[in-house]
Enzyme design. Structure first.
Site, short mmCIF file in Angstrom:
data_model
loop_
_atom_site.label_atom_id
_atom_site.label_comp_id
_atom_site.label_asym_id
_atom_site.label_seq_id
_atom_site.Cartn_x
_atom_site.Cartn_y
_atom_site.Cartn_z
N LYS A 55 4.86 4.38 3.25
CA LYS A 55 4.28 5.40 2.36
C LYS A 55 4.98 6.74 2.58
O LYS A 55 5.25 7.48 1.63
CB LYS A 55 2.77 5.50 2.62
CG LYS A 55 2.03 4.28 2.08
CD LYS A 55 0.61 4.14 2.60
CE LYS A 55 0.03 2.81 2.13
NZ LYS A 55 -1.27 2.49 2.70
N GLN A 99 -5.81 5.44 6.21
CA GLN A 99 -5.25 4.09 6.31
C GLN A 99 -6.30 3.12 6.86
O GLN A 99 -6.91 3.37 7.90
CB GLN A 99 -4.01 4.11 7.22
CG GLN A 99 -3.31 2.78 7.37
CD GLN A 99 -2.67 2.27 6.06
OE1 GLN A 99 -2.09 3.04 5.31
NE2 GLN A 99 -2.82 0.99 5.79
N ASP A 122 -6.13 7.08 -2.95
CA ASP A 122 -6.32 5.63 -3.03
C ASP A 122 -7.19 5.21 -4.22
O ASP A 122 -7.24 4.05 -4.57
CB ASP A 122 -7.01 5.15 -1.75
CG ASP A 122 -6.09 4.31 -0.89
OD1 ASP A 122 -5.04 3.89 -1.40
OD2 ASP A 122 -6.44 4.09 0.28
#
Ligand code: NAP
Length: 298
Positions: A55, A99, A122
């Site tokens: 990422k 995460q 997200d």
């Protein structure tokens, strides 16, 4: 027997990242600050560290400013909360990613709920999930949106590897088509079903209590599998000419990765299919970058 188009997610993700990088370049060359992405990693799970590194690399590729917050595996909920709140307040941070999975002493949902919904890279905050159900909202869950772009590629005239830009791939209207989503998680299955409905597909959602998933699959023009069981979907379940999206990432005892679908057998029947790895995975990361740019613009 058909020769399936291989939906190369790495190639498609590169089109997305190129598009974002050129938009960011325009912003920064006109004196504006770049979008900022904060990634909060708790603990040292090797798979999570690899995902975070990927990422980070994509964020740099897009010209984003990155903020890495690493907390010990023993971190308390209060410490993670403070990290999230400081990102919420930081005016240079547009997107925040916590995460997952978290170490076992921590519950994910109460912490995810603390992320400012307008910085929810997200797309998993309840407000953004609710807006998705209403057909509204601009920040949407990364993996299902990545699946939709792969479906658009499948139905487009664009061949993988040809010179193309993102604008060559148009959103497909799935009116009259049947889709099956196998899996009903908040992360993948439910939002994927909602997005397919939004495109006018007639959608079946299958799960662990569904009887005879094979029959449902055999009727489906689009199959999205997000189960977490290697090769759960057999090639013989795939309708001739179907578009097949394999979300699953399963680590086998041999160390190799396998999807949720029997790739070889399914690709002999499908018109288009994603590989694992290199299909949905890179698209998830690319959509995280797209959400961050979206959050920047507000
Ligand atoms: P999850 O939360 O564990 O959900 C799995 C779903 O599969 C559940 O809805 C479950 O049904 C269903 N299921 C389990 N066993 C089944 C069976 N025998 N028959 C039918 N359905 C069954 O997993 P997830 O987070 O959605 O992830 C699914 C897979 O996608 C995993 O392999 C994960 O690693 C992968 N993934 C990949 C990406 C990517 O970027 N490529 C992103 C996210 C996830 P119930 O609801 O009835 O339990």
């Amino acid at each position: 027997m058909t020769q399936a188009k291989i939906l190369d997610g790495k190639w498609l993700a590169e089109l997305v990242l190129t598009d974002i990088a050129s938009k960011v370049e325009k912003l920064t060359s006109s004196g504006k600050r770049p979008p900022g992405l904060a990634v909060i990693l708790v603990g040292d799970n090797p798979a999570s560290k690899t995902y975070v590194a990927g990422k980070h690399k994509s964020a740099k590729r897009c010209g984003f400013k990155t903020f890495d917050i690493t907390l010990a595996v023993t971190a308390s909920a209060e410490q993670v909360k403070q990290a999230i709140l400081s990102c919420n307040e930081n005016l240079e941070v547009d997107g925040i990613l916590l995460q997952l999975p978290l170490p076992k002493q921590l519950q994910a949902n109460p912490l995810l709920d603390l992320i400012n919904p307008s910085k929810d890279a997200d797309g998993l905050h309840p407000l953004n999930q609710g807006l998705l159900l209403r057909g509204e909202g601009k920040i949407r869950p990364c993996t299902p949106v990545g699946c939709m772009l792969l479906i658009d590629l499948a139905y487009s005239g664009v061949n993988v590897g040809q010179v193309a830009t993102l604008s060559d791939i148009k959103p497909i209207d799935l009116s009259g088509k049947k889709a099956i989503v196998i899996g009903r998680s908040i992360l993948v299955g439910k939002p994927a079903a909602t997005l397919l409905l939004e495109r006018n597909a007639t959608v079946t959602v299958a799960h662990s209590k569904t009887a005879d998933i094979a029959s449902g699959c055999r009727e489906a023009d689009v199959v999205v599998a997000a189960v977490g069981i290697p090769e759960f979907v057999k090639g013989s379940w795939i309708k001739e000419g179907a578009v097949v999206i394999d979300v699953g990432i399963n680590r086998l005892e041999t160390g190799k990765l396998a999807g949720d679908i029997q790739f070889q057998e399914a690709s002999a029947r499908a018109s288009a299919i994603t590989p694992v790895p290199g299909g949905v995975g890179p698209m998830t990361v690319a959509m995280l970058m797209r959400n961050t740019l979206q959050a920047y613009h507000g």
